[in-house]
Motif scaffolding. Structure first.
Motif, PDB file in Angstrom:
ATOM      1  N   ILE A  35       0.953  -1.378  -0.011  1.00  0.00           N
ATOM      2  CA  ILE A  35       0.193   0.034   0.022  1.00  0.00           C
ATOM      3  C   ILE A  35       0.906   1.248  -0.052  1.00  0.00           C
ATOM      4  O   ILE A  35       1.799   1.380   0.880  1.00  0.00           O
ATOM      5  CB  ILE A  35      -0.901  -0.030   1.061  1.00  0.00           C
ATOM      6  CG1 ILE A  35      -1.873  -0.962   1.038  1.00  0.00           C
ATOM      7  CG2 ILE A  35      -1.547   1.365   1.451  1.00  0.00           C
ATOM      8  CD1 ILE A  35      -2.681  -1.592   2.291  1.00  0.00           C
ATOM      9  N   LEU A  36       0.387   2.106  -0.637  1.00  0.00           N
ATOM     10  CA  LEU A  36       1.081   3.522  -0.731  1.00  0.00           C
ATOM     11  C   LEU A  36       0.019   4.462  -0.402  1.00  0.00           C
ATOM     12  O   LEU A  36      -1.173   4.463  -1.183  1.00  0.00           O
ATOM     13  CB  LEU A  36       1.705   3.887  -2.199  1.00  0.00           C
ATOM     14  CG  LEU A  36       2.226   5.492  -2.554  1.00  0.00           C
ATOM     15  CD1 LEU A  36       3.100   5.684  -1.197  1.00  0.00           C
ATOM     16  CD2 LEU A  36       2.806   5.688  -3.736  1.00  0.00           C
ATOM     17  N   LEU A  37       0.107   5.124   0.658  1.00  0.00           N
ATOM     18  CA  LEU A  37      -0.942   5.932   1.296  1.00  0.00           C
ATOM     19  C   LEU A  37      -0.571   7.418   1.295  1.00  0.00           C
ATOM     20  O   LEU A  37       0.407   7.689   2.040  1.00  0.00           O
ATOM     21  CB  LEU A  37      -1.195   5.312   2.808  1.00  0.00           C
ATOM     22  CG  LEU A  37      -1.957   5.845   3.819  1.00  0.00           C
ATOM     23  CD1 LEU A  37      -3.352   5.907   3.326  1.00  0.00           C
ATOM     24  CD2 LEU A  37      -1.872   5.433   5.232  1.00  0.00           C
ATOM     25  N   VAL A  38      -1.452   8.119   0.732  1.00  0.00           N
ATOM     26  CA  VAL A  38      -1.428   9.580   0.828  1.00  0.00           C
ATOM     27  C   VAL A  38      -2.405  10.041   1.845  1.00  0.00           C
ATOM     28  O   VAL A  38      -3.412   9.579   1.945  1.00  0.00           O
ATOM     29  CB  VAL A  38      -1.697  10.292  -0.348  1.00  0.00           C
ATOM     30  CG1 VAL A  38      -2.165  11.655  -0.411  1.00  0.00           C
ATOM     31  CG2 VAL A  38      -0.647  10.021  -1.575  1.00  0.00           C
ATOM     32  N   GLU A  39      -1.789  10.902   2.829  1.00  0.00           N
ATOM     33  CA  GLU A  39      -2.809  11.317   4.124  1.00  0.00           C
ATOM     34  C   GLU A  39      -2.310  12.646   4.466  1.00  0.00           C
ATOM     35  O   GLU A  39      -1.121  13.031   4.374  1.00  0.00           O
ATOM     36  CB  GLU A  39      -2.650  10.395   5.096  1.00  0.00           C
ATOM     37  CG  GLU A  39      -3.589   9.044   5.174  1.00  0.00           C
ATOM     38  CD  GLU A  39      -5.161   9.707   5.446  1.00  0.00           C
ATOM     39  OE1 GLU A  39      -5.160  10.961   5.929  1.00  0.00           O
ATOM     40  OE2 GLU A  39      -6.131   9.175   4.847  1.00  0.00           O
ATOM     41  N   GLN A  40      -3.380  13.540   4.805  1.00  0.00           N
ATOM     42  CA  GLN A  40      -3.049  14.687   5.593  1.00  0.00           C
ATOM     43  C   GLN A  40      -3.081  14.327   6.976  1.00  0.00           C
ATOM     44  O   GLN A  40      -2.403  15.082   7.989  1.00  0.00           O
ATOM     45  CB  GLN A  40      -4.179  15.599   5.211  1.00  0.00           C
ATOM     46  CG  GLN A  40      -4.444  16.207   4.003  1.00  0.00           C
ATOM     47  CD  GLN A  40      -4.586  17.550   3.835  1.00  0.00           C
ATOM     48  OE1 GLN A  40      -3.982  18.290   4.678  1.00  0.00           O
ATOM     49  NE2 GLN A  40      -4.862  18.008   2.920  1.00  0.00           N
ATOM     50  N   ASN A  41      -3.731  13.253   7.259  1.00  0.00           N
ATOM     51  CA  ASN A  41      -3.825  12.776   8.691  1.00  0.00           C
ATOM     52  C   ASN A  41      -2.549  12.077   8.920  1.00  0.00           C
ATOM     53  O   ASN A  41      -2.425  10.640   9.181  1.00  0.00           O
ATOM     54  CB  ASN A  41      -5.058  11.650   8.740  1.00  0.00           C
ATOM     55  CG  ASN A  41      -5.634  11.705  10.180  1.00  0.00           C
ATOM     56  OD1 ASN A  41      -4.911  11.834  10.775  1.00  0.00           O
ATOM     57  ND2 ASN A  41      -6.922  11.550  10.256  1.00  0.00           N
ATOM     58  N   ALA A  42      -1.423  12.809   9.312  1.00  0.00           N
ATOM     59  CA  ALA A  42       0.001  12.410   9.275  1.00  0.00           C
ATOM     60  C   ALA A  42       0.312  11.599  10.369  1.00  0.00           C
ATOM     61  O   ALA A  42       0.977  10.322  10.161  1.00  0.00           O
ATOM     62  CB  ALA A  42       1.041  13.662   9.182  1.00  0.00           C
ATOM     63  N   TYR A  43      -0.153  11.598  11.640  1.00  0.00           N
ATOM     64  CA  TYR A  43       0.001  10.838  12.774  1.00  0.00           C
ATOM     65  C   TYR A  43      -0.438   9.654  12.548  1.00  0.00           C
ATOM     66  O   TYR A  43       0.433   8.497  12.784  1.00  0.00           O
ATOM     67  CB  TYR A  43      -0.758  11.605  13.912  1.00  0.00           C
ATOM     68  CG  TYR A  43      -0.438  10.858  15.115  1.00  0.00           C
ATOM     69  CD1 TYR A  43       0.867  10.876  15.813  1.00  0.00           C
ATOM     70  CD2 TYR A  43      -1.447  10.074  15.838  1.00  0.00           C
ATOM     71  CE1 TYR A  43       1.000  10.369  16.949  1.00  0.00           C
ATOM     72  CE2 TYR A  43      -1.084   9.464  16.999  1.00  0.00           C
ATOM     73  CZ  TYR A  43       0.152   9.611  17.570  1.00  0.00           C
ATOM     74  OH  TYR A  43       0.499   8.900  18.537  1.00  0.00           O
ATOM     75  N   GLN A  44      -1.959   9.394  11.963  1.00  0.00           N
ATOM     76  CA  GLN A  44      -2.437   8.104  12.015  1.00  0.00           C
ATOM     77  C   GLN A  44      -1.653   7.340  10.823  1.00  0.00           C
ATOM     78  O   GLN A  44      -1.461   6.125  11.257  1.00  0.00           O
ATOM     79  CB  GLN A  44      -3.813   7.780  11.562  1.00  0.00           C
ATOM     80  CG  GLN A  44      -4.594   7.814  13.012  1.00  0.00           C
ATOM     81  CD  GLN A  44      -5.872   8.462  13.202  1.00  0.00           C
ATOM     82  OE1 GLN A  44      -6.069   9.595  12.597  1.00  0.00           O
ATOM     83  NE2 GLN A  44      -6.975   7.608  13.642  1.00  0.00           N
ATOM     84  N   ALA A  45      -1.250   7.861   9.771  1.00  0.00           N
ATOM     85  CA  ALA A  45      -0.775   7.408   8.754  1.00  0.00           C
ATOM     86  C   ALA A  45       0.556   6.865   8.919  1.00  0.00           C
ATOM     87  O   ALA A  45       1.030   5.406   8.714  1.00  0.00           O
ATOM     88  CB  ALA A  45      -0.462   8.347   7.508  1.00  0.00           C
ATOM     89  N   LEU A  46       1.395   7.653   9.848  1.00  0.00           N
ATOM     90  CA  LEU A  46       2.694   7.250  10.198  1.00  0.00           C
ATOM     91  C   LEU A  46       2.708   5.890  11.230  1.00  0.00           C
ATOM     92  O   LEU A  46       3.660   5.263  11.399  1.00  0.00           O
ATOM     93  CB  LEU A  46       3.429   8.133  10.888  1.00  0.00           C
ATOM     94  CG  LEU A  46       3.957   9.390   9.890  1.00  0.00           C
ATOM     95  CD1 LEU A  46       4.516  10.704  10.402  1.00  0.00           C
ATOM     96  CD2 LEU A  46       5.143   8.970   8.828  1.00  0.00           C
ATOM     97  N   GLN A  47       1.670   6.030  11.888  1.00  0.00           N
ATOM     98  CA  GLN A  47       1.486   4.787  12.859  1.00  0.00           C
ATOM     99  C   GLN A  47       1.344   3.490  12.174  1.00  0.00           C
ATOM    100  O   GLN A  47       1.680   2.548  12.714  1.00  0.00           O
ATOM    101  CB  GLN A  47       0.373   4.993  13.753  1.00  0.00           C
ATOM    102  CG  GLN A  47       0.863   6.310  14.810  1.00  0.00           C
ATOM    103  CD  GLN A  47       0.190   6.108  16.070  1.00  0.00           C
ATOM    104  OE1 GLN A  47      -0.862   5.821  16.381  1.00  0.00           O
ATOM    105  NE2 GLN A  47       1.187   6.161  16.918  1.00  0.00           N
TER     106      GLN A  47
END
Ligand code: ATP
Length: 234
Positions: A188-200
């Motif tokens: 998965i390549l995930l683009v997110e503004q919700n950086a905290y959850q994405a990095l988790q």
């Protein structure tokens, strides 16, 4: 060898250089996240990979050069793009939307097996098979958009802001499903503004700013970085 590799990719919209020579890799079985503020070039990166915008540089997938291939070719190669804003077919039912995802699969039994797999992730879709896509809630439409992309049995999922506009509880659910898909082997390549959850949930991350990659590291390192904290985790 990486499953997906971008090397020195530039993308232009007329005179605007939206990507200024970015490089990125995604290995088989990883969740990699791309974070950055509005207009940084996140969506453009995904569109470059799936062939929606013209680029210079090199994009390889599974060892093959896919630079500037058409969308139908990258899809056939196993790249599924779930764009921002859940583009489902509003006037088709949930079932029809899912079937559209598998339009290239001729064997009906295979299609129903794939649908059962999608229902295992998204039981709500099974309850709403005959409902029109456009009348589903925002979160349900996001689930439908992801479910539809799974119907093509992709080798990689490119997710563009799957949590956008969702209530916090649904955001949690979407991230949990992404994690689950990955546990079962999906890259998965995930683009997110919700950086905290994405990095988790990611193993590695990239930070893009004004069309340039300014950071790249293990997700756990980015989570602790002062620069990332100040700019993206505020
Ligand atoms: P957001 O989080 O706001 O969606 P993003 O990081 O995904 O932002 P992109 O959509 O990739 O950003 O846009 C990168 C840059 O390219 C922006 O300056 C944007 O205005 C510009 N851009 C994007 N699409 C087009 C287009 N079709 N025509 C002209 N410029 C565009």
């Amino acid at each position: 060898m990486s499953l997906l590799e971008l090397k020195d990719v530039h993308a232009f919209y007329g005179g605007i250089e939206a990507l200024k020579g970015i490089s990125l890799t995604v290995n088989e079985g990883e969740i990699v996240t791309l974070i950055g503020s509005n207009g940084a070039g996140k969506s453009t990166t995904l569109k470059s990979i799936c062939g929606q915008v013209k680029v210079t540089g090199a994009i390889t997938f599974d060892g093959k050069n896919i630079t500037d291939q058409a969308v139908h070719q990258t899809a056939a190669a196993g790249i599924a793009h779930v764009p921002e804003g859940r583009r489902i077919f509003p006037r088709l039912t949930v079932k029809e939307n899912l079937e559209m995802g598998a339009f290239s699969v001729k064997d009906k039994d295979v299609v129903s097996q794939m649908m059962e797999r999608v229902f295992a992730y998204f039981p709500r879709l099974k309850e709403r098979l005959r409902q029109l896509g456009g009348t589903m809630s925002g979160g349900e439409q996001q689930m439908l958009a992801i479910g539809r992309s799974l119907m093509m049995q992709p080798r990689i999922l490119l997710l563009d802001e799957p949590s956008m506009g969702l209530a916090p509880i649904l955001v949690e659910q979407i991230f949990e499903i992404i994690r689950e898909l990955n546990r079962e082997g999906m890259t998965i390549l995930l683009v997110e503004q919700n950086a905290y959850q994405a990095l988790q949930i990611a193993s590695r991350g990239y930070v893009i700013q004004s069309g340039e990659m300014i950071m790249e590291d293990e997700a756990s390192v980015l989570l602790e970085s002062r620069k990332v904290k100040e700019a993206y985790l505020a």
